[in-house]
Design a protein around this motif. Structure first.
Motif, short mmCIF file in Angstrom:
data_model
loop_
_atom_site.label_atom_id
_atom_site.label_comp_id
_atom_site.label_asym_id
_atom_site.label_seq_id
_atom_site.Cartn_x
_atom_site.Cartn_y
_atom_site.Cartn_z
N ILE A 8 57.10 42.89 46.11
CA ILE A 8 56.79 42.00 44.99
C ILE A 8 57.57 42.41 43.75
O ILE A 8 58.13 43.50 43.68
CB ILE A 8 55.28 42.00 44.68
CG1 ILE A 8 54.77 43.43 44.45
CG2 ILE A 8 54.51 41.33 45.81
CD1 ILE A 8 53.30 43.51 44.09
N THR A 9 57.58 41.53 42.78
CA THR A 9 58.28 41.79 41.51
C THR A 9 57.27 41.70 40.37
O THR A 9 56.20 41.12 40.51
CB THR A 9 59.40 40.76 41.28
OG1 THR A 9 58.84 39.44 41.32
CG2 THR A 9 60.47 40.89 42.36
N LEU A 13 50.48 37.57 38.43
CA LEU A 13 49.70 38.82 38.43
C LEU A 13 48.66 38.81 39.55
O LEU A 13 48.50 39.80 40.28
CB LEU A 13 49.04 39.01 37.07
CG LEU A 13 48.36 40.36 36.81
CD1 LEU A 13 48.45 40.72 35.33
CD2 LEU A 13 46.90 40.34 37.25
N ALA A 14 47.97 37.68 39.71
CA ALA A 14 46.97 37.57 40.78
C ALA A 14 47.61 37.67 42.15
O ALA A 14 47.08 38.33 43.06
CB ALA A 14 46.19 36.27 40.63
N ALA A 15 48.77 37.03 42.31
CA ALA A 15 49.46 37.09 43.60
C ALA A 15 49.94 38.50 43.90
O ALA A 15 49.83 38.98 45.04
CB ALA A 15 50.63 36.11 43.60
N ASP A 16 50.47 39.18 42.88
CA ASP A 16 50.89 40.57 43.06
C ASP A 16 49.70 41.45 43.42
O ASP A 16 49.80 42.33 44.29
CB ASP A 16 51.55 41.09 41.79
CG ASP A 16 52.97 40.55 41.59
OD1 ASP A 16 53.50 39.92 42.54
OD2 ASP A 16 53.53 40.76 40.50
N TYR A 64 43.49 50.33 43.37
CA TYR A 64 43.28 49.46 42.21
C TYR A 64 44.51 48.55 42.08
O TYR A 64 45.47 48.91 41.40
CB TYR A 64 43.14 50.27 40.93
CG TYR A 64 41.91 51.13 40.83
CD1 TYR A 64 40.73 50.66 40.25
CD2 TYR A 64 41.93 52.46 41.28
CE1 TYR A 64 39.61 51.47 40.14
CE2 TYR A 64 40.82 53.28 41.17
CZ TYR A 64 39.66 52.77 40.60
OH TYR A 64 38.55 53.57 40.49
N PRO A 65 44.52 47.38 42.70
CA PRO A 65 45.67 46.48 42.52
C PRO A 65 45.95 46.19 41.04
O PRO A 65 47.07 46.30 40.58
CB PRO A 65 45.24 45.23 43.27
CG PRO A 65 44.30 45.74 44.32
CD PRO A 65 43.55 46.86 43.66
N LEU A 84 40.19 42.38 43.45
CA LEU A 84 41.55 42.83 43.11
C LEU A 84 41.58 43.86 41.98
O LEU A 84 42.65 44.23 41.52
CB LEU A 84 42.41 41.61 42.73
CG LEU A 84 42.53 40.52 43.80
CD1 LEU A 84 43.37 39.36 43.29
CD2 LEU A 84 43.10 41.09 45.09
N THR A 85 40.40 44.33 41.55
CA THR A 85 40.35 45.28 40.44
C THR A 85 39.84 46.65 40.84
O THR A 85 39.58 47.49 39.98
CB THR A 85 39.48 44.73 39.30
OG1 THR A 85 38.19 44.38 39.81
CG2 THR A 85 40.12 43.50 38.68
N GLY A 86 39.72 46.89 42.15
CA GLY A 86 39.38 48.24 42.60
C GLY A 86 37.90 48.46 42.85
O GLY A 86 37.07 47.58 42.63
N PRO A 87 37.56 49.67 43.30
CA PRO A 87 36.20 49.98 43.74
C PRO A 87 35.19 50.16 42.61
O PRO A 87 33.99 50.08 42.84
CB PRO A 87 36.36 51.28 44.52
CG PRO A 87 37.57 51.93 43.89
CD PRO A 87 38.48 50.81 43.53
N THR A 88 35.66 50.43 41.39
CA THR A 88 34.76 50.65 40.26
C THR A 88 34.62 49.36 39.47
O THR A 88 35.61 48.74 39.10
CB THR A 88 35.30 51.76 39.34
OG1 THR A 88 35.47 52.95 40.09
CG2 THR A 88 34.32 52.03 38.20
#
Length: 420
Positions: free
Chosen positions: A156-157, A165-168, A179-180, A235-239
């Motif tokens: 990805i770029t 951002l959501a696609a990445d 944590y994407p 898409l924001t991680g486990p926390t």
């Protein structure tokens, strides 16, 4: 603003030498910690600075207490309420103290060359009721950091729009990234992450004349998008964002666990220490926006309290603090931007690799958007945002309801400030 890890709240009482025309004066300074470990705690910076000043002024001692950004504003507030204000406080807001008549004006303390050395944008941001009470201390701007290695592995770029951002983030999650996109809306600095997203959605905390617009349609749309398209899709991680502090997010980025996050210059040093290959791009904008997202600028403040009556000694010490060398030393130590024109020019002209890394952030500062720090209600509004904004993106959260409540509280706080 701007800080990372907590110190232990230890106090250093320093002995020294020099003269300012009176004898045996002790200046008490409460400051925030910008270090990311005990090894580079701001306590060590202030200890060195105080000792250097005391060596030239034998009748003045400087007693320094450093606290984490989670605690320092509350600590100073409690001290003032107890009638035990420090002489100086390096904190996140000043206007409520200025309105209460607790502070010296900058012009009553600083020499003319030092006061003239602050860029007009920062000096004006330090004004309450058309007089400067907040003295800029440290500054930063924000960009989107991304992990080049993780991006390459995911094919990805860097994003330029929210959809990108959501696609990445989706691609990063598919490749096992913890944590994407790290979304720190915890109590440490939620007001900063919030502001950058509000700006990127075409909104902000206030309108052009300074009226709070927290529940504007643009802001509601922004947090609805965050809840539905990032948090709700895992898409924001486990926390949970409401429990994720910026210091934790930065540490995770430095450990290679974060694909993207908003960051300021201190993240450069953290990432380099761990060997993380990273890039930085402007914060993406909402699809269809005709203008680019303005960078968020943050300035922390030095405030001088009248209670102890040490105006002469305080002013002389501040002239020392704001010398070009000392401003540059602090900026380089913690990866922050100078708040004086002379130090900024020295950094711009420098060929040091570290200064060159900071230059893109420095170039953004004159056009960045700052917190509404001159509003006496801002400290209360910022505290409310820290407490509540994370719930807006929770699985059971209601962005409209949370922003409406924050707007109501901000309007009430503003009304109290104007009538009180």
């Amino acid at each position: 603003m701007i800080a990372v890890m907590s110190a232990t709240g230890m106090t250093a009482v320093l002995g020294g030498c020099g003269t300012t025309g009176s004898s045996d004066v002790t200046l008490r300074l409460v400051a925030a910690d910008y270090g990311d470990s005990a090894a580079n705690s701001s306590q060590k910076y202030w200890d060195r600075l105080a000792k250097g000043y005391e060596a030239q002024h034998p009748d003045v001692k400087v007693d320094v207490s450093v606290y984490s950004w989670n605690d320092v504003d509350r600590k100073v507030k409690d001290m003032v309420a107890a009638g035990d204000a420090p002489d100086l406080a390096q904190i996140g807001a000043y206007a409520d103290y200025a309105a209460a008549g607790d502070l010296y004006e900058a012009g009553d303390l600083l020499s003319i060359p030092v006061q003239a050395d602050f860029p007009s944008q920062l000096a004006e941001a330090g004004q309450w009721n058309h007089a400067q009470y907040g003295i800029p201390f440290a500054a930063s701007t924000r960009v989107l950091f991304y992990n080049k290695t993780l991006f390459s592995e995911a094919g990805i770029t860097p994003p330029t729009t929210w959809d990108d951002l959501a696609a990445d983030a989706k691609a990063l999650k598919a490749h096992g990234v913890t944590y994407p996109y790290a979304l720190p809306l915890g109590s440490e600095e939620a007001q900063a992450e919030t502001m950058q997203w509000l700006l990127s959605g075409g909104g902000g905390y206030t309108d052009d004349i300074g009226t709070y617009t927290i529940d504007s349609s643009q802001n509601v749309d922004t947090f609805t998008w965050l809840k539905d398209e990032l948090v709700g899709k895992g898409l924001t991680g486990p926390t949970a964002p409401g429990r994720l502090n910026r210091a934790t997010a930065f540490a995770a980025f430095a450990d290679g666990q974060v694909g993207m996050l908003n960051g300021h210059p201190t993240l450069i040093k953290q990432a380099e220490k761990k060997g993380v290959k990273f890039g930085a791009v402007p914060m993406p904008s909402r699809a269809g926006q005709t203008t680019s997202t303005p960078s968020m600028g943050v300035t922390d403040w030095m405030a001088a309290f009248k209670q102890n009556g040490h105006a002469e000694q305080v002013g002389d010490f501040l002239d020392y603090v704001y010398s070009e060398k000392n401003v540059l030393d602090f900026s380089r130590e913690y990866g922050l931007l100078p708040v004086t024109t002379s130090a900024s020019q020295a950094m711009t002209d420098s060929s040091r690799a570290q200064d060159e890394q900071l230059r893109p952030f420095l170039e953004q500062l004159p056009t960045s958007e700052l917190y509404p720090a001159g509003k006496t209600s801002w400290a209360a509004v910022s505290a409310d945002v820290k407490k509540q904004i994370g719930t807006a993106v929770a699985s059971t959260g209601d962005p409209t309801g949370v922003l409406t409540r924050l707007q109501s509280e901000a309007t009430a706080a503003d009304s109290r400030a104007k009538t009180g």
